[in-house]
Design an enzyme around this catalytic site. Structure first.
Site, PDB file in Angstrom:
ATOM      1  N   SER A 177       5.357  -3.949  -1.857  1.00 43.49           N
ATOM      2  CA  SER A 177       6.725  -4.090  -1.386  1.00 43.49           C
ATOM      3  C   SER A 177       7.265  -5.202  -2.097  1.00 43.49           C
ATOM      4  O   SER A 177       6.885  -6.324  -1.900  1.00 43.49           O
ATOM      5  CB  SER A 177       7.094  -3.724   0.075  1.00 43.49           C
ATOM      6  N   TYR A 221       5.521  -6.436   9.106  1.00 44.91           N
ATOM      7  CA  TYR A 221       5.346  -5.592   8.020  1.00 44.91           C
ATOM      8  C   TYR A 221       5.157  -5.973   6.494  1.00 44.91           C
ATOM      9  O   TYR A 221       4.142  -5.764   6.134  1.00 44.91           O
ATOM     10  CB  TYR A 221       6.772  -4.457   8.004  1.00 44.91           C
ATOM     11  N   LYS A 272       1.673  -5.992   3.991  1.00 45.00           N
ATOM     12  CA  LYS A 272       1.297  -5.648   2.490  1.00 45.00           C
ATOM     13  C   LYS A 272       0.927  -6.806   2.010  1.00 45.00           C
ATOM     14  O   LYS A 272      -0.013  -6.715   0.982  1.00 45.00           O
ATOM     15  CB  LYS A 272       2.843  -5.579   2.129  1.00 45.00           C
TER      16      LYS A 272
END
Ligand code: NAD
Ligand code: UD1
Length: 336
Positions: free
Chosen positions: A124, A148, A152
């Site tokens: 992302s 989050y 990643k």
């Protein structure tokens, strides 16, 4: 090619299933349906004219993943399976590290046991964090702003180490910008449960009358109309980017981080305007305070994807709005 799509029943995975399958690849979906519905499989069958094999399993179950790899003689894995709600990751980081980081390790261990070394990872733009400059290119420093984002980046780092340990690994970390839109059939798309956090699904729900109005978070940013700007990419363009990445990896071992975005910043009011044009009426909206943690603007430098993958996003904002509305009218309305 025989390709396993973990999380293949989800929003991006289902669109990638269509693209790969229509190009002649054999797709197998592995999903635990924690954030998708089995009815997606029927709708994929309607689009493709054939049923696809699927495995109901959790990626944390390495033995189940390994069995799927062997049963279907898989040659490459695209790893979509993951949790993606930023706010929830702040409230429950362990859930996110377990599912996203441990889940990825589990898939990689299964692949290692079987000897499969081609891996495409759903990363992302959130790995970049506070922009030091824009557009973000792949050399931009990485410093995520929430758990989050860290999941990643940590998986990207793990993949980097794996590719150094064995130069036969072929790894693409695809850094998505803001995926939106739906397949032209209106049969698959994004339909989050509960009140949506992201702009496009929220706008769609105001348009269908399920929510009263859109709150535009901030109109005093230093942007062209004062509202936040993002790089919204049509999910079908994104799906095609995955196929281009697999083709690239065939002859390019090693670890590659690649932005998948349009390179065009679009404001909240631009996006809402495109939607209003499609539905032929105004979306009720009001300006509200800035949302905590929001960046004013970020967008991709998409040149690397163009140079390496020979891929560029080609669908317009109007196509994004029209396909989202068709999905609402065709499927969401009847399934709600
Ligand atoms: P999604 O929630 O629609 O799809 C994810 C799928 O993975 C779902 O079908 C879910 O049931 C499945 N899944 C989750 N955990 C699993 C597990 N432990 N085992 C098996 N299946 C599991 O999300 P999406 O928008 O399609 O995103 C796909 C990937 O792309 C995610 O990894 C996400 O973090 C990443 N990503 C998404 C966006 C976005 O805005 N949609 C942006 C950047 C990156
Ligand atoms: C969010 C995630 C990001 C993820 C991205 C993927 C956060 C903090 N970040 O980012 O990690 O990669 O989605 O799509 O959640 N907006 C409104 N009203 C709304 C909703 C949004 O005005 O009801 C505005 C926001 O202020 C922002 C823009 O719309 O300017 C886009 O918001 P959103 O869709 O949530 O995406 P991101 O903020 O980019």
């Amino acid at each position: 090619m025989n390709i396993l799509l973990t999380g293949g029943a989800g929003y991006i995975g289902s669109h990638t299933t269509v693209v790969l399958s229509q190009a002649g690849h054999n797709v197998v979906i592995l999903d635990n349906f924690c954030n998708s519905q089995k009815s997606v499989l029927d709708r994929l069958q309607s689009i493709l004219g054939k049923a696809l094999p699927y495995v109901e399993a959790d990626v944390l179950d390495a033995a189940a993943v390994e069995k799927a790899l062997r049963d279907y003689q898989i040659e490459a894995v695209i790893h979509f399976a993951g949790l993606k709600a930023v706010g929830e990751s702040v409230e429950n980081p362990l859930k996110y590290y377990a599912n996203n980081v441990q889940g990825s390790i589990s898939v990689l261990q299964a692949m290692k046991a079987v000897g499969i070394k081609t891996f495409v990872f759903s990363s992302s733009a959130t790995v970049y964090g506070d922009p030091q400059y824009l557009p973000y290119d792949e050399k931009h420093p990485t410093k995520p702003m929430n758990p989050y984002g860290w999941t990643k980046l940590q998986v990207e780092e793990i993949l980097h180490d794996v590719s150094i340990s064995d130069p036969q690994w072929k790894v693409a970390c695809l850094r998505y910008f803001n995926p939106v839109g739906a397949h032209e059939s209106g049969l698959i798309g994004e339909n989050p449960s509960g009140i949506p956090n992201n702009l496009m699904p929220f706008v769609a729900r105001v348009a269908t009358g399920h929510l009263p109005k859109l709150n535009v978070f901030g109109n005093d940013y230093d942007t062209k109309d004062g509202t936040g700007e993002r790089d919204y990419i049509h999910v079908m363009d994104l799906a095609e980017g995955h196929m281009a990445a697999l083709t690239y990896l065939e002859n390019h071992p090693g670890w590659h981080a690649i932005n998948l975005g349009t390179g065009i910043p679009v404001s909240v009011l631009d996006l809402v305007g495109a939607f209003e044009k499609v539905i032929g009426r105004e979306i009720p909206k009001a300006f509200a305070a800035r949302r905590t943690g929001d960046l004013p603007v970020y967008y991709a430098q998409p040149e690397r994807a163009k140079a390496l993958l020979n891929w560029a996003a080609k669908r317009s904002l109007d196509e994004i709005a029209a396909s989202t509305w068709k999905w609402q009218q065709t499927t969401v309305k009847t399934e709600r």
